[in-house]
Design a protein around this motif. Sequence first.
Motif, short mmCIF file in Angstrom:
data_model
loop_
_atom_site.label_atom_id
_atom_site.label_comp_id
_atom_site.label_asym_id
_atom_site.label_seq_id
_atom_site.Cartn_x
_atom_site.Cartn_y
_atom_site.Cartn_z
N LEU A 79 0.85 -1.18 0.00
CA LEU A 79 0.00 0.00 0.00
C LEU A 79 0.89 1.23 0.00
N LEU A 80 0.53 2.22 -0.80
CA LEU A 80 1.27 3.47 -0.83
C LEU A 80 0.46 4.54 -0.08
N LEU A 81 1.05 5.04 0.98
CA LEU A 81 0.46 6.13 1.74
C LEU A 81 1.10 7.43 1.29
N HIS A 82 0.32 8.29 0.68
CA HIS A 82 0.79 9.62 0.33
C HIS A 82 0.39 10.55 1.47
N TYR A 83 1.36 10.92 2.27
CA TYR A 83 1.07 11.66 3.50
C TYR A 83 1.58 13.08 3.34
N ALA A 84 0.65 14.00 3.21
CA ALA A 84 0.99 15.41 3.00
C ALA A 84 1.13 16.10 4.35
N ALA A 138 2.53 21.76 0.60
CA ALA A 138 2.79 20.65 1.52
C ALA A 138 4.06 19.94 1.12
N VAL A 139 4.59 19.15 2.03
CA VAL A 139 5.63 18.17 1.72
C VAL A 139 4.94 16.82 1.73
N VAL A 140 4.94 16.15 0.60
CA VAL A 140 4.24 14.87 0.49
C VAL A 140 5.26 13.74 0.61
#
Length: 460
Positions: A79-84, A138-140
């Motif tokens: 799973l890829l979590l794109h966390y901004a 944001a920094v993602v």
Amino acid sequence: MKTLVDSNAVLAAGLPLIRTQFGVPETFPPQVLAAAEEAAKRVPSAHVDRTAMPFVTLDPASSTDLDQAFAIERSGADLLLHYAIADVAWFVDDGGVIDAEAWKRGTTLYLPAGKAGLYPPVLAEGAASLLPSGPRPAVVFTVRVAPDGTPTLDGAERAIIRSRAKLAYDSVTEANLPPDFAELANRIVAAEDARGASRVDPPQQDVIADGKGGYRLAFEPRLVSEDRNAALSLATNLAVAALLQAHHTGLFRVMAGPDDRAVQRLRNVALGLGLEWPAALTLPQFVATLSAAEPAQAAFMIAERRSGGGATYTPYRDGVVPWHAAMAATYAHATAPLRRLADRYVVRAALAIANGQPVPEVVTQAFETLPPVMARADAIGGRIDRAVIDLAETAVLQGREGEIFSAVIVDADAHGARIQLCDLAVLTSVKTEGKPGETISVRLVAADTTARTLNFERVS
């Protein structure tokens, strides 16, 4: 973020004294407010466009300082979590007046009747906050989570995002969230269990009416959505910490586990709360059996959180593996830069490394000077939390003078005994001799809300 809420404003009279005692600022200096107004007008120019990604935020309903937004997608079995993460550094110049004020504060301080922010509201609750009212810088971080829950950082970039929705813990539904939200959280929790982590997130307490003209302390059970959301932040912090450690830099959150005496005190607390703790179970194993929905178990979680010496910050050192006992891992804080000063620098370091760039010298220097700043801020926050709880305990026990309570001695020394009341989530002291684990009876002599003190005497 708050140890206790006060939905009935029972503590209103005592909270101003706490703010004064601990020097909690009411606002920001005029020059800081003016600088923040100008900074809020900055147009992002170093960010790629990621507004097409379906980011959402998930927080308490009243929150407006939103540090994180997320999107999730599948990548084979991973799973890829794109966390901004809010790009606070875009708005705050190194050495400027906003930066200087943040170094004085260290963290946002929370009280039941409000907070003292790390940054002015025009930034923390406006231009830098990941609200759905418009695009935000944001920094993602892209965190790859394997089937066994292991998180690794796949990349990081400065990006413009647009949150699709401001979701709240108490009203969010599965349909509002990415399809794999629960699966990702379950993987992270499974990985915690596998490595023997003893992290606990105790619930908040609230002062509520008891139906008899008085008040009592009640626990607000943590919601499933809250715990799952916390797992996303944990995964990102672990992935960032591993990246920094591998590149011989960073600022880490470290904590030693409770020693044997602290564990024995906790066993006595469990006894006082009527909890059965089998001798064969270690502390992490016992904690894993607890539910914050049960008041006695929730009270134990709070006691466990306070049992150790607390977590501290430490910069990278050659040959040293920074360790957080509760996480059972190397750990860093990166996901709350609107509320913690140190996170802004950890984010900058991870962003640089992930893009093959050197860590800025100002960041490397900050890693050396931040630990005492954050220690002071954490200490003040902890003392405020303790003062608020003391105020609440005296408020709910006021009027019950003369009443006799059953208690268990948690610890004892030449000055007296630390006791856990058996029917209330109150840990206090009494001048008496006794052995840890002994059950005694005590009478409430006085509950002073001004001094925030309880006076008990032993009767048997």
